[in-house]
Design an enzyme around this catalytic site. Structure first.
Site, PDB file in Angstrom:
ATOM      1  N   ASP A 104      -9.116 -12.039   0.693  1.00 26.50           N
ATOM      2  CA  ASP A 104      -8.799 -12.041   2.128  1.00 26.50           C
ATOM      3  C   ASP A 104      -8.021 -10.790   2.542  1.00 26.50           C
ATOM      4  OD1 ASP A 104      -9.906 -14.606   2.540  1.00 26.50           O
ATOM      5  OD2 ASP A 104      -8.077 -15.552   1.820  1.00 26.50           O
TER       6      ASP A 104
ATOM      7  N   CYS B 255     -10.014  17.197  -5.725  1.00 25.64           N
ATOM      8  CA  CYS B 255      -9.046  16.700  -4.734  1.00 25.64           C
ATOM      9  C   CYS B 255      -8.033  17.785  -4.384  1.00 25.64           C
ATOM     10  CB  CYS B 255      -8.302  15.476  -5.261  1.00 25.64           C
ATOM     11  SG  CYS B 255      -9.359  14.070  -5.638  1.00 25.64           S
TER      12      CYS B 255
ATOM     13  N   ASP C   6      -9.528 -18.674   7.113  1.00 22.69           N
ATOM     14  CA  ASP C   6     -10.289 -18.827   5.876  1.00 22.69           C
ATOM     15  C   ASP C   6     -10.286 -20.316   5.530  1.00 22.69           C
ATOM     16  OD1 ASP C   6     -11.516 -17.963   3.368  1.00 22.69           O
ATOM     17  OD2 ASP C   6      -9.622 -18.580   2.467  1.00 22.69           O
TER      18      ASP C   6
ATOM     19  N   CYS D 203      -8.808  14.345  -9.355  1.00 25.55           N
ATOM     20  CA  CYS D 203      -9.418  15.443 -10.103  1.00 25.55           C
ATOM     21  C   CYS D 203      -9.139  16.756  -9.373  1.00 25.55           C
ATOM     22  CB  CYS D 203     -10.925  15.234 -10.268  1.00 25.55           C
ATOM     23  SG  CYS D 203     -11.805  15.224  -8.692  1.00 25.55           S
TER      24      CYS D 203
ATOM     25  N   CYS E 119      25.828   3.252  22.907  1.00 26.49           N
ATOM     26  CA  CYS E 119      24.750   2.826  23.811  1.00 26.49           C
ATOM     27  C   CYS E 119      23.434   3.370  23.292  1.00 26.49           C
ATOM     28  CB  CYS E 119      25.000   3.296  25.242  1.00 26.49           C
ATOM     29  SG  CYS E 119      24.932   5.096  25.429  1.00 26.49           S
TER      30      CYS E 119
ATOM     31  N   ASP F  43      -5.311 -16.618   2.185  1.00 23.90           N
ATOM     32  CA  ASP F  43      -4.365 -16.764   1.067  1.00 23.90           C
ATOM     33  C   ASP F  43      -4.823 -16.092  -0.211  1.00 23.90           C
ATOM     34  OD1 ASP F  43      -6.498 -18.520   0.520  1.00 23.90           O
ATOM     35  OD2 ASP F  43      -5.192 -19.779  -0.722  1.00 23.90           O
TER      36      ASP F  43
ATOM     37  N   CYS G 100      22.855   6.982  22.281  1.00 24.14           N
ATOM     38  CA  CYS G 100      23.301   7.387  20.935  1.00 24.14           C
ATOM     39  C   CYS G 100      22.172   7.208  19.918  1.00 24.14           C
ATOM     40  CB  CYS G 100      24.513   6.566  20.495  1.00 24.14           C
ATOM     41  SG  CYS G 100      25.957   6.711  21.564  1.00 24.14           S
TER      42      CYS G 100
END
Length: 798
Positions: free
Chosen positions: A697, A18, A498, A15, A82, A693, A85
């Site tokens: 979680d 913000c 879990d 809105c 190397c 899973d 760089c």
């Protein structure tokens, strides 16, 4: 005062409050004038870059809780020699307005850059890298990159062969004149002729070794110094000193010149040899990606205009019908439209037994159809397939930097100038004090210092180990999302698991059902049909088996962690735990004994009430995964505390915990409180890995030091996690931690020996104990040894 304008996209604004807030905060910054447009979702900022840089502005927006719209682009970067760089590219690009993050990996020769597209374009980034003296291309497809690498390898071999042929006669003269060994070698007069040596050394110096001059020029032009500077300085000093000595013989045939043509030529040859071995070894570190790419199908048989035609998988589009015959690879992700077959999904899920597929079954691209003909519909193609996602995770992990590499990058950035200074000081000390006036000897020692101190080994120490470690993990189905996650995993001392879908299979079954009302199962079926909880699915399956007629629930409310409330035929139905009954003031005293009995047996018991009167109880049990007990024992053997986190009641949770050997149980946890419990463990000083899973979680996975998602779980959980375990095999968790520990041990070994090598090598060279060509050989060996040590990770047994 240098005024600049910055325009960038902002995400998260909802809105005008913000946009006003962002504008107000930005305008409070020193010498900043900002206008934020909510409709366009962007900001226009005029600022003084002497006082504020673009990244300060981006950080301010992000601290307010909004996002800066960015894009990521990956490059193949050629010409790095190397770590100086890669550090230089990172340093310069990072300072460029519009660039958010930069990660350049020397080992993979790639760069990942996050940038603000409204401020800087991809072409501008490429041009910026090119100005630094390197070649940058948008990341090529693997086949094209492999061809380019093979072409580069063949060019290196060709130049090395030429360099060896030209350097061997010079090396012969060097060995023949070593005072400490007498091999009795005949020394043809021609080989000692300075002009003959010049003819041999010049192509090596300026054709074969031209790459070092180009690299040194570009490096110095950008006010930095890399390995090329050391090589160009050292070999040029030997070559031009020898040239001057040779010229002194003109008109003075009795003058005995001090020639070091063999030093410059042999040094370049040895460095090229080391680079070739390094390239070959680095190629082996990317075998994991090669193997994953090998899983992809190359063609698909699609049905177009009622005809079966073979096309490259790149041309398959979503929704297309595909025929997969026995023995063929499933080309893309999809679902079975017709046919039955067994599909080998072991390469993706880790499941050793083929999975039976029929109409409606999901198919994963790259898996193998075993015995029947399947007609499938493509649902995900190209980069959206599961296999492409896995390849992307492994690529990003191999190309990312672990925090420990910052130390090596910092050291490498200041290393070369210090070495040049030491070399000059060494030359002065030798020519003035140790061997006064002996220019050849002083020059020889200074060259040895330049050559011995190449920072290549330091730059390769971390990325090669990360590449091999993440690749090794991918072979087992352990996908680290980045080098930083691989590093922090070795610190884990607490694992939170879990219960449902992680420790258990996640597909509970009804084991007991008791009621005093004939309506109970019908009402229970109707109420649970609207729920997506695994327990609800078990109850629905049970009701279907009992052939109960389905009624419609007119109202439904899920009470997270407690149960459900529904309206069925104008009757209020409560199904849930004691907490739901207590909250609704329903007396369940007559069922308390049954509740306790089921809970002690490790079952989840749910009370059923109709119109605020308990009329029944249903018990559901979830089977424990076959490898859960073994995985937890392995975690304990690694001195890791194991916790189980569950919404189940204490007794049920304890019963499951006893079965698998877990001592620490956190029960009756609401989904939104999982992250809070992870934080509490962190506040006790624990480094916590959370394993889950489900969608609920995700906050805990993101909060944990390392979030580990089970690959059989939801996309949301996998996205929130830092590490994914394919196939749901719990023993991969201790393997991931063990692999992280071995990888970090390997990195420390690499860094230790790289630092020890330079710490010991420079004083040895400065004391005159190392001839330049021996110093060159030692320098080449140091890089090869670091890569070879990293490759030992491939033999680690998980």
């Amino acid at each position: 005062m240098s005024e600049k304008q910055l325009r960038f996209g902002i995400t998260g604004m909802t809105c005008s409050a913000c946009s006003s807030r962002i504008e107000k905060v930005l305008n409070k910054m020193d010498s900043v004038k900002a206008t934020v447009n909510l409709a366009m979702e962007n900001a226009t900022v005029i600022y003084n870059d002497d006082k504020v840089n673009a990244n300060d502005i981006f950080e301010k927006v992000e601290k307010l809780g909004y996002g800066v719209r960015t894009e990521k682009v990956e490059f193949d970067i050629y010409g790095m020699t190397c770590s100086a760089c890669s550090s230089r590219i990172e340093k310069v690009v990072r300072k460029t307005p519009g660039i958010k993050t930069v990660s350049v990996n020397l080992a993979t020769e790639t760069g990942t850059i996050e940038y603000v597209p409204a401020q800087i374009s991809v072409n501008e980034i490429i041009h910026l890298i090119q100005k630094l003296g390197y070649e940058a291309k948008l990341k090529e497809v693997h086949e094209e990159k492999a061809k380019q690498k093979e072409k580069d390898l063949q060019e290196k071999k060709r130049k090395l062969i030429i360099s060896i042929i030209l350097s061997l006669p010079l090396l012969y003269t060097m060995v023949g004149h070593m005072s400490f060994i007498d091999l009795g070698l005949p020394m043809p007069h021609l080989l000692m002729n300075p002009w003959f040596q010049l003819i041999l050394a010049t192509p090596v110096q300026f054709y074969i070794g031209w790459q070092f001059y180009v690299g040194a020029y570009k490096s110095l032009k950008n006010k930095t110094a890399n390995m090329d500077v050391l090589v160009a300085l050292g070999t040029s000093a030997a070559y031009f000193y020898s040239l001057i000595e040779g010229m002194r013989t003109i008109g003075n045939p009795h003058y005995m010149p001090h020639l070091y043509f063999e030093t410059s030529a042999v040094l370049i040859t040895l460095i090229l040899l080391g680079k070739l071995f390094e390239s070959l070894a680095k190629g082996r570190t990317t075998e994991a990606i090669t193997k994953l790419l090998g899983l992809q199908a190359k063609e698909a048989t699609v049905i177009r205009e009622n005809k079966e035609i073979k096309i490259p998988i790149e041309q398959v589009i979503v929704g297309e019908l595909i025929i997969v015959k026995p023995g063929e690879k499933i080309p893309v992700d999809g679902i079975v439209i017709s046919g039955r077959s067994a599909v080998d999904e072991s390469m993706i899920t880790g499941e050793s037994m083929p999975i039976e597929k029929e109409e409606g079954s999901p198919l994963i691209g790259g898996t193998i159809n075993k015995n029947g003909i399947l007609k499938m519909k493509a649902t995900k193609v190209g980069k959206d397939t599961a296999l492409s996602g896995i390849i992307k995770i492994v690529e990003e992990a191999q190309g990312s930097k672990a925090p420990i590499q910052r130390m090596a990058d910092t050291i490498s950035g200041i290393f070369v100038p210090i070495v040049v200074a030491i070399s000059i000081l060494t030359f002065v000390i030798w020519i003035l004090f140790i061997t006064p006036g002996d220019l050849p000897k002083s020059l020889e020692v200074a060259i040895a210092v330049l050559v011995i101190a190449c920072p290549c080994a330091l730059g390769l120490a971390t990325p090669t180990s990360i590449m091999v470690g993440t690749g090794k993990g991918a072979e087992y189905g352990i996908l680290f999302k980045g080098g930083e996650h691989l590093e922090i995993t070795h610190q884990i001392n607490a694992v939170v698991l879990d219960k449902t879908g992680t420790i258990t299979v996640g597909k509970p079954k009804v084991t007991d059902f008791e009621t005093s009302d004939l309506r109970t199962l019908k009402y229970l079926y109707a109420a649970e049909k609207a729920s997506e909880h695994p327990i609800a699915e078990a109850i629905v399956d049970f009701a279907k088996q009992e052939q109960v007629p389905l009624l419609e629930a007119t109202q439904f409310e899920a009470v997270p962690g407690h149960g459900i409330i529904a309206m069925v035929e104008n009757n209020t139905v409560h199904v849930g735990t004691r907490r739901l009954m207590n909250k609704s003031k329903i007396n369940y005293g007559s069922y308390e004994e049954k509740l306790i009995q089921f809970e002690e047996d490790g079952k989840t018991a749910m009370l059923i009430a109709i119109n605020h009167e308990v009329v029944g109880i249903v018990a559901v049990a979830d089977t424990v995964k076959s490898t859960a007990k073994e995985a937890i024992a392995q975690l304990k053997a690694l001195n890791i505390d194991v916790y189980m986190l569950t919404g189940d009641n204490e007794k049920t949770a304890r019963a499951i915990a006893r079965e698998v050997g877990i001592d620490n149980v956190i029960a009756e946890v609401l989904p939104e409180d999982k992250a809070k419990h992870v934080k509490q463990l962190q506040e006790k000083g624990k480094k916590v890995a959370m394993v889950g899973d489900g969608i609920n979680d995700a906050p805990a996975l993101a909060t944990a030091d390392v979030g580990i998602a089970i690959g059989t779980g939801t996309d949301v959980a996998i996205e929130a996690a830092h590490l994914t375990i394919l196939g749901g095999e719990l023993t991969l968790i201790p393997k991931a931690i063990y692999l992280s520990r071995k990888t970090m041990q390997n990195i420390r070994q690499n860094l230790f020996w790289a630092l020890v090598y330079n710490s010991a090598g420079i004083p040895l060279a400065a004391s005159g104990l190392l001839m330049p060509w021996i110093a060159g050989a030692a320098m080449a060996f140091s890089s090869i040894s670091v890569v070879a040590n990293s490759l030992r990770l491939k033999r680690v047994k998980l």
